[in-house]
Scaffold this motif. Structure first.
Motif, PDB file in Angstrom:
ATOM      1  N   ALA A   1      93.001 -25.519 -45.367  1.00  0.00           N
ATOM      2  CA  ALA A   1      92.314 -26.291 -44.584  1.00  0.00           C
ATOM      3  C   ALA A   1      90.537 -26.079 -44.621  1.00  0.00           C
ATOM      4  O   ALA A   1      89.865 -26.855 -44.887  1.00  0.00           O
ATOM      5  N   LEU A   2      90.125 -24.621 -44.930  1.00  0.00           N
ATOM      6  CA  LEU A   2      88.834 -24.469 -45.267  1.00  0.00           C
ATOM      7  C   LEU A   2      88.515 -24.864 -46.663  1.00  0.00           C
ATOM      8  O   LEU A   2      87.068 -25.445 -46.751  1.00  0.00           O
ATOM      9  N   CYS A   3      89.219 -24.624 -47.529  1.00  0.00           N
ATOM     10  CA  CYS A   3      88.983 -25.086 -48.855  1.00  0.00           C
ATOM     11  C   CYS A   3      88.726 -26.659 -48.997  1.00  0.00           C
ATOM     12  O   CYS A   3      87.983 -27.186 -49.386  1.00  0.00           O
ATOM     13  N   ALA A   4      89.667 -27.390 -48.091  1.00  0.00           N
ATOM     14  CA  ALA A   4      89.478 -28.926 -48.008  1.00  0.00           C
ATOM     15  C   ALA A   4      87.921 -29.094 -47.388  1.00  0.00           C
ATOM     16  O   ALA A   4      87.210 -30.074 -47.826  1.00  0.00           O
ATOM     17  N   GLU A   5      87.435 -28.170 -46.183  1.00  0.00           N
ATOM     18  CA  GLU A   5      86.219 -28.438 -45.980  1.00  0.00           C
ATOM     19  C   GLU A   5      85.141 -28.129 -46.778  1.00  0.00           C
ATOM     20  O   GLU A   5      83.962 -28.782 -46.582  1.00  0.00           O
ATOM     21  N   LEU A   6      85.403 -27.392 -47.955  1.00  0.00           N
ATOM     22  CA  LEU A   6      84.263 -27.081 -48.793  1.00  0.00           C
ATOM     23  C   LEU A   6      84.046 -28.317 -49.891  1.00  0.00           C
ATOM     24  O   LEU A   6      83.518 -28.376 -50.748  1.00  0.00           O
ATOM     25  N   GLY A   7      85.231 -29.539 -49.705  1.00  0.00           N
ATOM     26  CA  GLY A   7      85.182 -30.444 -50.499  1.00  0.00           C
ATOM     27  C   GLY A   7      86.300 -30.578 -51.496  1.00  0.00           C
ATOM     28  O   GLY A   7      86.187 -31.319 -52.410  1.00  0.00           O
ATOM     29  N   TRP A   8      86.974 -29.310 -51.509  1.00  0.00           N
ATOM     30  CA  TRP A   8      87.857 -29.403 -52.523  1.00  0.00           C
ATOM     31  C   TRP A   8      89.366 -30.299 -52.256  1.00  0.00           C
ATOM     32  O   TRP A   8      89.529 -30.386 -51.059  1.00  0.00           O
ATOM     33  N   THR A   9      89.786 -30.794 -53.300  1.00  0.00           N
ATOM     34  CA  THR A   9      90.890 -31.665 -53.347  1.00  0.00           C
ATOM     35  C   THR A   9      92.238 -31.010 -53.688  1.00  0.00           C
ATOM     36  O   THR A   9      92.172 -29.996 -54.454  1.00  0.00           O
ATOM     37  N   ASP A  10      93.308 -31.815 -53.475  1.00  0.00           N
ATOM     38  CA  ASP A  10      94.491 -31.116 -53.969  1.00  0.00           C
ATOM     39  C   ASP A  10      94.804 -29.691 -53.929  1.00  0.00           C
ATOM     40  O   ASP A  10      95.292 -29.078 -54.758  1.00  0.00           O
ATOM     41  N   VAL A  11      94.407 -29.065 -52.624  1.00  0.00           N
ATOM     42  CA  VAL A  11      94.616 -27.701 -52.602  1.00  0.00           C
ATOM     43  C   VAL A  11      95.868 -27.311 -52.232  1.00  0.00           C
ATOM     44  O   VAL A  11      96.731 -27.907 -51.274  1.00  0.00           O
ATOM     45  N   ALA A  12      96.335 -26.307 -52.973  1.00  0.00           N
ATOM     46  CA  ALA A  12      97.775 -25.597 -52.836  1.00  0.00           C
ATOM     47  C   ALA A  12      97.564 -24.145 -52.952  1.00  0.00           C
ATOM     48  O   ALA A  12      96.586 -23.689 -53.542  1.00  0.00           O
ATOM     49  N   THR A  13      98.456 -23.512 -52.075  1.00  0.00           N
ATOM     50  CA  THR A  13      98.359 -22.002 -52.215  1.00  0.00           C
ATOM     51  C   THR A  13      99.889 -21.595 -52.672  1.00  0.00           C
ATOM     52  O   THR A  13     100.662 -22.214 -52.644  1.00  0.00           O
ATOM     53  N   TYR A  14      99.781 -20.485 -53.158  1.00  0.00           N
ATOM     54  CA  TYR A  14     101.309 -19.905 -53.433  1.00  0.00           C
ATOM     55  C   TYR A  14     101.463 -18.433 -52.998  1.00  0.00           C
ATOM     56  O   TYR A  14     100.419 -17.670 -53.238  1.00  0.00           O
ATOM     57  N   ILE A  15     102.463 -18.434 -52.296  1.00  0.00           N
ATOM     58  CA  ILE A  15     103.052 -16.835 -51.716  1.00  0.00           C
ATOM     59  C   ILE A  15     101.554 -16.536 -50.539  1.00  0.00           C
ATOM     60  O   ILE A  15     100.524 -17.317 -50.632  1.00  0.00           O
ATOM     61  N   GLN A  16     101.624 -15.449 -50.209  1.00  0.00           N
ATOM     62  CA  GLN A  16     100.805 -14.867 -49.237  1.00  0.00           C
ATOM     63  C   GLN A  16      99.535 -14.060 -49.625  1.00  0.00           C
ATOM     64  O   GLN A  16      98.944 -13.376 -48.913  1.00  0.00           O
ATOM     65  N   SER A  17      99.371 -14.318 -51.055  1.00  0.00           N
ATOM     66  CA  SER A  17      98.261 -13.326 -51.738  1.00  0.00           C
ATOM     67  C   SER A  17      96.964 -13.825 -51.849  1.00  0.00           C
ATOM     68  O   SER A  17      96.261 -12.973 -52.776  1.00  0.00           O
ATOM     69  N   GLY A  18      96.759 -14.907 -51.706  1.00  0.00           N
ATOM     70  CA  GLY A  18      95.445 -15.522 -51.887  1.00  0.00           C
ATOM     71  C   GLY A  18      95.408 -16.200 -53.255  1.00  0.00           C
ATOM     72  O   GLY A  18      94.530 -16.107 -53.794  1.00  0.00           O
ATOM     73  N   ASN A  19      96.266 -16.667 -53.589  1.00  0.00           N
ATOM     74  CA  ASN A  19      96.412 -17.748 -54.806  1.00  0.00           C
ATOM     75  C   ASN A  19      96.032 -19.214 -54.542  1.00  0.00           C
ATOM     76  O   ASN A  19      96.878 -19.749 -53.682  1.00  0.00           O
ATOM     77  N   VAL A  20      95.196 -19.705 -54.992  1.00  0.00           N
ATOM     78  CA  VAL A  20      94.751 -21.086 -54.483  1.00  0.00           C
ATOM     79  C   VAL A  20      94.469 -22.140 -55.721  1.00  0.00           C
ATOM     80  O   VAL A  20      93.946 -21.471 -56.543  1.00  0.00           O
ATOM     81  N   VAL A  21      95.277 -23.144 -55.903  1.00  0.00           N
ATOM     82  CA  VAL A  21      94.885 -24.195 -57.038  1.00  0.00           C
ATOM     83  C   VAL A  21      94.252 -25.408 -56.511  1.00  0.00           C
ATOM     84  O   VAL A  21      94.758 -25.766 -55.309  1.00  0.00           O
ATOM     85  N   PHE A  22      93.297 -25.795 -56.796  1.00  0.00           N
ATOM     86  CA  PHE A  22      92.330 -26.846 -56.414  1.00  0.00           C
ATOM     87  C   PHE A  22      91.805 -27.797 -57.255  1.00  0.00           C
ATOM     88  O   PHE A  22      91.771 -27.409 -58.531  1.00  0.00           O
ATOM     89  N   SER A  23      91.150 -28.820 -56.853  1.00  0.00           N
ATOM     90  CA  SER A  23      90.299 -29.578 -57.673  1.00  0.00           C
ATOM     91  C   SER A  23      88.950 -29.594 -56.931  1.00  0.00           C
ATOM     92  O   SER A  23      88.758 -29.717 -55.792  1.00  0.00           O
ATOM     93  N   ALA A  24      87.733 -29.542 -57.718  1.00  0.00           N
ATOM     94  CA  ALA A  24      86.484 -29.383 -57.259  1.00  0.00           C
ATOM     95  C   ALA A  24      85.427 -29.972 -58.309  1.00  0.00           C
ATOM     96  O   ALA A  24      85.699 -29.693 -59.423  1.00  0.00           O
ATOM     97  N   ASP A  25      84.338 -30.350 -57.585  1.00  0.00           N
ATOM     98  CA  ASP A  25      83.232 -30.615 -58.706  1.00  0.00           C
ATOM     99  C   ASP A  25      82.134 -29.373 -58.647  1.00  0.00           C
ATOM    100  O   ASP A  25      81.121 -29.545 -57.940  1.00  0.00           O
ATOM    101  N   ALA A  26      82.807 -28.308 -59.212  1.00  0.00           N
ATOM    102  CA  ALA A  26      81.913 -26.876 -59.077  1.00  0.00           C
ATOM    103  C   ALA A  26      82.077 -26.288 -60.121  1.00  0.00           C
ATOM    104  O   ALA A  26      83.205 -26.331 -60.893  1.00  0.00           O
TER     105      ALA A  26
END
Length: 177
Positions: free
Chosen positions: A25-50
């Motif tokens: 949710a917070l990544c989406a608030e950063l403007g990132w899209t298609d945000v997905a996480t994998y397991i509970q160790s802080g892996n995030v896949v996303f799209s961003a203009d950054a």
């Protein structure tokens, strides 16, 4: 807008809680899209203009503000991440023992000689190789038994890094699409 992988270091360990649903949710608030996480160790896949560095800074800031602790983030673009598995110097280990092969990516490229410095402290057949702008670790008896500490590794590398096992590396690659 480009696809990226973000890896947070040392989350959901030692009382450093970070719920993945809240992180998405917070990544989406950063403007990132298609945000997905994998397991509970802080892996995030996303799209961003950054840039990766901009994404690292934003992610570190939101974690510090929301959860009150510093968690270094390492971000790679989809092409950068896709090149990593091909650079694996231990393909036989990845096939036979994917949980005993670790990829360490760091904020800055590993210092010259980092792998050799770390391997000099290795025990019980542990091997370390630099390849593809990252370090690869083979832990024949599992990473949990190793005496190679994060502080030793960070000093040798020259910047903070975080490691993922071969299975996670492959899963994140698949999540990038």
């Amino acid at each position: 807008m480009g696809r990226m992988v973000a890896l947070l270091r040392a989350v959901n360990v030692g009382g450093r809680k970070l719920p993945m649903a809240e992180l998405r949710a917070l990544c989406a608030e950063l403007g990132w899209t298609d945000v997905a996480t994998y397991i509970q160790s802080g892996n995030v896949v996303f799209s961003a203009d950054a840039s990766p560095q901009e994404a690292e800074t934003a992610l570190e800031a939101v974690v510090a503000k929301t959860w009150g602790y510093d968690a270094p983030a390492v971000v790679r673009t989809a092409p950068q991440w896709a090149a990593l598995p091909a650079s694996n110097p231990f393909p036989d280990v990845g096939e036979a023992e994917p949980n005993r092969l670790m990829l360490l990516v760091s904020k800055d490229p590993p210092a010259d000689g980092a792998a050799e410095t770390i391997e000099a402290r290795a025990t019980a057949g542990e091997r370390v190789r630099a390849s593809g702008g990252a370090l690869w670790f083979h832990y024949p008896h599992g990473a949990g038994t190793s005496k190679l500490t994060p502080s030793l590794i960070d000093r040798a590398v020259g910047s903070p890094g975080t490691a993922r096992n071969w299975r996670t590396v492959q899963t994140l690659l698949g999540m990038l699409g």
